[in-house]
Design a protein around this motif. Structure first.
Motif, PDB file in Angstrom:
ATOM      1  N   LEU A 262     -57.043  17.472 -49.586  1.00 57.28           N
ATOM      2  CA  LEU A 262     -58.375  17.359 -48.992  1.00 57.28           C
ATOM      3  C   LEU A 262     -59.343  18.300 -49.692  1.00 57.28           C
ATOM      4  CD1 LEU A 262     -57.624  17.173 -45.150  1.00 57.28           C
ATOM      5  CD2 LEU A 262     -58.321  15.307 -46.669  1.00 57.28           C
ATOM      6  N   VAL A 263     -60.464  17.763 -50.131  1.00 57.70           N
ATOM      7  CA  VAL A 263     -61.551  18.553 -50.707  1.00 57.70           C
ATOM      8  C   VAL A 263     -62.829  18.156 -49.986  1.00 57.70           C
ATOM      9  CG1 VAL A 263     -62.917  19.040 -52.764  1.00 57.70           C
ATOM     10  CG2 VAL A 263     -60.432  18.783 -52.951  1.00 57.70           C
ATOM     11  N   ASP A 264     -63.463  19.124 -49.357  1.00 60.22           N
ATOM     12  CA  ASP A 264     -64.665  18.847 -48.553  1.00 60.22           C
ATOM     13  C   ASP A 264     -64.395  17.758 -47.520  1.00 60.22           C
ATOM     14  OD1 ASP A 264     -66.114  20.751 -49.970  1.00 60.22           O
ATOM     15  OD2 ASP A 264     -66.807  19.296 -51.459  1.00 60.22           O
ATOM     16  N   GLY A 265     -63.179  17.762 -46.973  1.00 65.26           N
ATOM     17  CA  GLY A 265     -62.831  16.846 -45.892  1.00 65.26           C
ATOM     18  C   GLY A 265     -62.447  15.447 -46.319  1.00 65.26           C
ATOM     19  N   ARG A 266     -62.387  15.184 -47.634  1.00 66.94           N
ATOM     20  CA  ARG A 266     -62.008  13.831 -48.082  1.00 66.94           C
ATOM     21  C   ARG A 266     -60.778  13.911 -48.981  1.00 66.94           C
ATOM     22  NH1 ARG A 266     -63.983  12.935 -53.286  1.00 66.94           N
ATOM     23  NH2 ARG A 266     -65.339  14.605 -54.062  1.00 66.94           N
ATOM     24  N   PRO A 267     -59.896  12.908 -48.891  1.00 68.43           N
ATOM     25  CA  PRO A 267     -58.679  12.926 -49.708  1.00 68.43           C
ATOM     26  C   PRO A 267     -58.978  12.544 -51.158  1.00 68.43           C
ATOM     27  CG  PRO A 267     -58.739  10.944 -48.353  1.00 68.43           C
ATOM     28  CD  PRO A 267     -59.935  11.766 -47.957  1.00 68.43           C
ATOM     29  N   VAL A 268     -58.463  13.343 -52.078  1.00 67.49           N
ATOM     30  CA  VAL A 268     -58.605  13.062 -53.511  1.00 67.49           C
ATOM     31  C   VAL A 268     -57.289  13.412 -54.192  1.00 67.49           C
ATOM     32  CG1 VAL A 268     -61.080  13.555 -53.519  1.00 67.49           C
ATOM     33  CG2 VAL A 268     -59.465  15.375 -54.067  1.00 67.49           C
ATOM     34  N   GLU A 269     -57.054  12.820 -55.364  1.00 65.05           N
ATOM     35  CA  GLU A 269     -55.903  13.242 -56.161  1.00 65.05           C
ATOM     36  C   GLU A 269     -56.169  14.641 -56.702  1.00 65.05           C
ATOM     37  OE1 GLU A 269     -54.573  10.674 -59.246  1.00 65.05           O
ATOM     38  OE2 GLU A 269     -53.546   9.311 -57.856  1.00 65.05           O
ATOM     39  N   LEU A 270     -55.149  15.482 -56.642  1.00 65.96           N
ATOM     40  CA  LEU A 270     -55.295  16.870 -57.077  1.00 65.96           C
ATOM     41  C   LEU A 270     -55.853  16.956 -58.492  1.00 65.96           C
ATOM     42  CD1 LEU A 270     -54.780  19.914 -56.611  1.00 65.96           C
ATOM     43  CD2 LEU A 270     -52.449  19.550 -57.445  1.00 65.96           C
TER      44      LEU A 270
END
Length: 401
Positions: A262-270
């Motif tokens: 999670l980045v800024d509350g949204r799921p992203v690939e690392l």
């Protein structure tokens, strides 16, 4: 020249000991025990080697005589041991053997020729405009010839070649990512390179090789259990457990760049939040073409706003990944390194939040939970060579077939 155990045709594997199954293998194993003891201590006497290796003093004496004759050890003066005669000391002879390391990236090839103690005697960078198999093979062969010519090292002194490249290996569900080399997911890369170079070859992914470089001569020296987050084009994870690389069934353990955080509350690939590709894409959206580490260092020195925002994002993503790494693998430490300027890695480390709910959050720690590697931008290249040297200093005996 000393033959340092069974070389696998492919990824490095952990071999099961079967002492006594083959006298020559047992002798090779014992030589590796002695070499490991000498390398670990720097300089050491026979009695100390015997205690460290578990061999008898007479066996150690015989093996040392062989290793001196083969040019792998050198006498290193005497040390007083209280009463009695001074004790003869021994050390690894740097010129006793050499390893060739190659790191292949989509846009460049890095090569290194290192001596028996892991000191690079020549390094080189070659741009790659066409990372196809034929071009890569021709370039590797040409760079090996160039290294031997420039250093006057004889080819018979080469112990082997280590080749590192981005994973994953094989045709997987991750095939087609921007950080991989096209066309290398089919066939056995180790066999292909071994045929071209006419040398024993080890092939590893870049993160595993970088971890091995740090263990040979970096901040992980002496550590048997640690995790290494490698910044290449993407982001990989090298895992060392009990002194050996953890590879998985097909050599693809550690493809952490493709897990979701999670980045800024949204799921992203690392990898999309913290990697070389990620920072280059972020800055490209602002009209900045960043191709070298010096470019990134310059932007950091001027406190470029867009780079600073990316660094905050990267630290946030890394905080989430750290919780996964620590609780899954219980490492002594997690190390950051690779093709990223030290100042950026230090910035990310300083802003990474260490999770409280972690098995690594304990009062009896010896090492920091998060550290920066010291091998620099050539980490994976030196790690490629370290794959070869590792075999000389790691006692492993294959099962008799």
């Amino acid at each position: 020249m000393f033959k340092f155990g069974a070389l696998s045709e492919g990824m490095v594997t952990t071999l099961k000991p079967k002492l006594g199954a083959n006298p020559e293998r047992a002798r090779s194993h014992n030589k590796q025990l002695v070499l490991r003891a000498v390398r670990h201590s720097g300089t050491i006497g026979r009695a100390e080697i015997a205690r460290a290796s578990g061999l008898s003093t007479q066996a150690v004496s015989n093996i040392i005589s062989d290793l001196l004759a083969e040019g792998l050890l050198v006498e290193q003066g005497h040390r007083s041991a209280g009463r009695g005669l001074p004790v003869q000391q021994y050390a690894i002879r740097p010129g006793g053997g050499y390893a060739f390391g190659v790191e292949v990236r989509p846009t460049a090839m890095f090569t290194a020729l290192v001596d028996l103690v892991g000191t690079p005697i020549l390094t080189h960078r070659t741009p790659l405009k066409d990372p196809t198999k034929g071009v890569i093979l021709d370039t590797v062969c040409a760079q090996l010839d160039h290294a031997l010519s420039q250093t006057q090292v004889q080819r018979h002194m080469l112990m082997g070649a280590g080749i590192v490249m981005p994973g994953p290996f094989g045709d997987t569900g991750l095939t087609g990512t921007a950080s991989e080399l096209p066309g290398w997911n089919i066939g056995d890369p180790a066999e292909i390179f071994a045929t071209a170079l006419e040398l024993p070859v080890f092939v590893e992914n870049d993160a595993n090789a970088a971890a091995m470089a740090e263990r040979m001569n970096g901040v992980a020296r002496g550590l048997d259990d640690f995790a290494y987050l490698y910044f290449g084009q993407g982001l990989g994870l090298g895992l060392v457990q009990n002194g050996q690389i953890l590879q998985g069934a097909f050599g693809n353990a550690g493809e952490i760049g493709h897990i979701q955080v999670l980045v800024d509350g949204r799921p992203v690939e690392l990898e999309s939040a913290t990697s070389r590709l990620s920072v280059q894409a972020c800055l490209a959206r602002q009209g900045m073409d960043v191709t070298t580490m010096d470019d990134l260092t310059s932007l950091y020195s001027s406190a470029n706003r867009h780079l600073m925002l990316w660094l905050d994002q990267a630290a946030q993503a890394l905080s989430a990944a750290l919780s996964i790494i620590e609780n899954l693998f219980d490492p002594e430490t997690v190390i950051l390194g690779g093709a990223m300027p030290d100042v950026l890695l230090d910035h990310i480390i300083a802003r990474t939040v260490l999770p409280e709910r972690s098995v690594s959050n304990r009062p009896d720690r010896v090492h920091p939970r998060l550290m920066r590697g010291t091998s620099g931008r050539m980490t994976a290249t030196l790690g490629a060579a370290a794959l070869v040297l590792h075999q000389a200093f790691t006692p492993t005996i294959a099962e008799a077939r």
